[in-house]
Scaffold this motif. Structure first.
Motif, short mmCIF file in Angstrom:
data_model
loop_
_atom_site.label_atom_id
_atom_site.label_comp_id
_atom_site.label_asym_id
_atom_site.label_seq_id
_atom_site.Cartn_x
_atom_site.Cartn_y
_atom_site.Cartn_z
N ASP A 93 -3.94 0.57 -0.77
CA ASP A 93 -3.75 1.01 -2.16
C ASP A 93 -2.27 1.29 -2.46
O ASP A 93 -1.94 1.94 -3.45
CB ASP A 93 -4.58 2.27 -2.42
CG ASP A 93 -4.19 3.41 -1.48
OD1 ASP A 93 -3.36 3.17 -0.57
OD2 ASP A 93 -4.70 4.53 -1.63
N LEU A 94 -1.42 0.80 -1.58
CA LEU A 94 0.04 1.03 -1.68
C LEU A 94 0.37 2.52 -1.66
O LEU A 94 1.39 2.95 -2.18
CB LEU A 94 0.62 0.37 -2.93
CG LEU A 94 0.57 -1.16 -2.96
CD1 LEU A 94 1.16 -1.70 -4.25
CD2 LEU A 94 1.30 -1.77 -1.78
N GLY A 95 -0.50 3.29 -1.06
CA GLY A 95 -0.28 4.73 -0.95
C GLY A 95 0.47 5.10 0.31
O GLY A 95 1.13 4.25 0.93
N ASN A 96 0.34 6.37 0.70
CA ASN A 96 1.12 6.88 1.82
C ASN A 96 0.77 6.22 3.15
O ASN A 96 1.66 5.96 3.97
CB ASN A 96 0.92 8.40 1.91
CG ASN A 96 2.05 9.04 2.66
OD1 ASN A 96 3.22 8.69 2.46
ND2 ASN A 96 1.73 9.96 3.56
N GLU A 97 -0.51 5.92 3.35
CA GLU A 97 -0.91 5.29 4.62
C GLU A 97 -0.29 3.90 4.77
O GLU A 97 0.19 3.54 5.85
CB GLU A 97 -2.45 5.19 4.72
CG GLU A 97 -3.15 6.49 5.05
CD GLU A 97 -3.32 7.38 3.84
OE1 GLU A 97 -3.02 6.90 2.71
OE2 GLU A 97 -3.72 8.54 3.99
N ASP A 98 -0.32 3.17 3.66
CA ASP A 98 0.29 1.84 3.71
C ASP A 98 1.79 1.93 3.99
O ASP A 98 2.35 1.12 4.75
CB ASP A 98 0.08 1.12 2.36
CG ASP A 98 -1.38 0.81 2.12
OD1 ASP A 98 -2.18 0.98 3.06
OD2 ASP A 98 -1.72 0.41 1.00
N LYS A 99 2.39 2.91 3.39
CA LYS A 99 3.83 3.12 3.58
C LYS A 99 4.14 3.42 5.05
O LYS A 99 5.07 2.85 5.63
CB LYS A 99 4.27 4.29 2.70
CG LYS A 99 5.73 4.65 2.77
CD LYS A 99 5.99 5.81 1.82
CE LYS A 99 7.34 6.43 2.04
NZ LYS A 99 7.60 7.54 1.09
N ILE A 100 3.32 4.28 5.64
CA ILE A 100 3.53 4.64 7.06
C ILE A 100 3.35 3.41 7.95
O ILE A 100 4.13 3.17 8.87
CB ILE A 100 2.56 5.78 7.47
CG1 ILE A 100 2.99 7.08 6.78
CG2 ILE A 100 2.53 5.97 8.98
CD1 ILE A 100 2.00 8.20 6.91
N LEU A 101 2.32 2.61 7.63
CA LEU A 101 2.09 1.40 8.44
C LEU A 101 3.29 0.45 8.35
O LEU A 101 3.77 -0.05 9.38
CB LEU A 101 0.81 0.69 7.98
CG LEU A 101 0.50 -0.63 8.70
CD1 LEU A 101 0.26 -0.40 10.19
CD2 LEU A 101 -0.69 -1.35 8.07
#
Lengths: 258, 205
Positions: B154-162
């Motif tokens: 969802d282009l959220g924080n988890e994606d950012k961390i990955l």
């Protein structure tokens, strides 16, 4: 050609002792007079105890400032990766104004510093050792500031320590690599232990251990390569000596000296 | 990178690189083993957990004992075996990320083990092999995170961390191999009798 007096105690000297770094004109210059230097250029050999310099030689005899110069390109690229990724991630779902301000200010300051260092390299003028050491401290400080702003242990940006340590481990001699790694492990360890729960201590441990492992691998490789180069130079010099002996004896065995 | 002609043949150079570089890979693997075993012993709360997790590291240990033993005996293995062993490293670390009891995928903190392994490999092999290995590691980790459903896309924080982690894994490979190529160039110059020592710095940037 400047008229700077050569003084082995105050100049960075090449491993073969035939070149010195003129900081005023920012050039490598022959220690002996130019006419003689052109005739007597030989491959670099291991530094002798009498040609100590202000550079890395003063810390570890077998590691030369040329190692810093070649490793510096890795440091510069590691820093560009840190800057590029940092900028990308700063604009990706920023949390609050203060965090974004600190992040951007730190990253832009780092970018200016790195631009200077990169320009120096492109012009064939590696920066002074102390500037390189200072820039690496700045890398660590910026990553640490970002970790602190984001709450310490929960911050995911600690992984940028890896990029910083990679550059340091291949560019700096063992003593300095150990010092910088100890600094990172110490500072990040304290921050993490202060901000993590007891359940998270194993994760802190594994992070610190892998940072140290990367430093060991990089420095181990750099040392092996230095040994291989020294060996290659020695073999080349021996071959040249043999050729010289053969030519002086007209291809006949040198009975008198054998 | 300058085009200095190598004194050694390409095959000889590659064999030497694997011989000298192999020790770096082995030490990287030892660090993974030590970290893993310490964590397993530290975090296990029951016998079942310990018996489920320890085998990952025992396999790595067996592989490394074999490789290190051969190296110490003066008969290091060829590049194929070293590459296969390094692929096993990635497979096992990915298995840990996926299967570790309690935390899976993106939430698993063992992903940092990719860093020394990818970096050490990049210091030993030529660019094409290194790129393939680094891409394999990136795909393996991304796949592990997707497989465990810990990345919501969802282009959220988890994606950012990955994305951040994947970039750093890629950076480990790139920087390691960049330094490897610099060293190849320097060794070639030394073998040739580098007379232009003082002016060689600029050509490496």
């Amino acid at each position: 050609m400047s008229t700077t007096q050569w003084n082995p105690g105050s100049h960075l000297v090449s491993p073969d002792g035939k070149w010195y770094w003129d900081g005023i004109s920012q050039e490598w210059k022959p220690v002996v007079k130019e006419a003689k230097a052109e005739a007597s250029q030989t491959p670099p050999t291991a530094p002798t105890p009498t040609t100590k310099s202000r550079g890395l030689d003063s810390f570890v005899g077998t590691i030369r400032s040329e190692d810093l110069a070649s490793g510096q390109t890795v440091l510069v690229w590691a820093r560009w990766i840190l800057i590029g990724t940092g900028l990308l991630l700063s604009f990706w779902t920023p949390k609050d104004l203060l965090t974004l301000q600190v992040q951007l200010a730190a990253i832009i300051a780092l970018a200016f510093g790195n631009f200077y260092l990169h320009v120096q390299l492109l012009r064939g003028r590696p920066a002074l050792d102390n500037v390189v050491y200072g820039a690496s401290i700045a890398d660590i400080a910026v990553v640490t500031a970002l970790v602190l702003v984001q709450g310490g242990y929960p911050s995911p940006v600690f992984i940028f320590y890896f990029a910083a340590i990679v550059g340091i481990s291949v560019a700096f001699p063992t003593v300095l690599t150990a010092g910088y790694t100890a600094l990172v492990v110490g500072v990040y360890g304290i921050i993490s232990l202060a901000t993590a729960t007891t359940d998270e201590y194993p994760a802190v441990f594994i992070r610190l251990l892998t940072i140290a492992a990367v430093a060991v691998c990089g420095n181990l490789f750099a040392r092996h390569e230095a040994e291989r180069r020294a060996d290659a130079i020695r073999r080349h010099t021996e071959t040249l000596d043999e050729i010289g002996q053969k030519s002086s004896t007209g291809g006949q065995p040198d009975v008198e000296h054998s | 990178m300058s085009n200095t002609r190598e004194v050694r043949t390409a095959k000889q150079a590659e064999e030497e690189d694997v011989f000298f570089g192999q020790t770096v890979i082995m030490w990287a693997r030892w660090s993974v083993i030590v970290a893993g075993i310490a964590l397993v012993l530290w975090t296990s709360t029951n016998v079942a957990l310990l018996t489920q997790t320890m085998p990952f590291f025992l396999v790595l240990m067996a592989v490394n004992f074999f490789l290190h033993g051969r190296f110490v005996m003066g008969s290091p293995l060829n590049r194929t075996v070293v590459t296969v062993a390094s692929v096993i490293d990635i497979v096992l670390i990915t298995a840990i990320v996926v299967l570790w009891p309690g935390s899976h995928g993106l939430n698993n903190q063992f992903y940092v083990l990719y860093m020394p392994v990818v970096f050490a490999f990049a210091l030993v092999f030529t660019r094409k092999i290194e790129v393939a290995y680094t891409v394999f590691a990136i795909l393996a980790y991304a796949g592990a995170c997707v497989l465990t459903g810990t990345v919501p896309f969802d282009l959220g924080n988890e994606d950012k961390i990955l994305v951040m982690r994947l970039i750093v894994i890629a950076a480990m490979g790139f920087l390691g191999n960049y330094y490897f190529r610099i060293q190849r160039d320097r060794l070639a110059r030394a073998s040739k009798g580098a007379t232009r020592w003082a002016s060689s710095t600029a050509s490496r940037v």
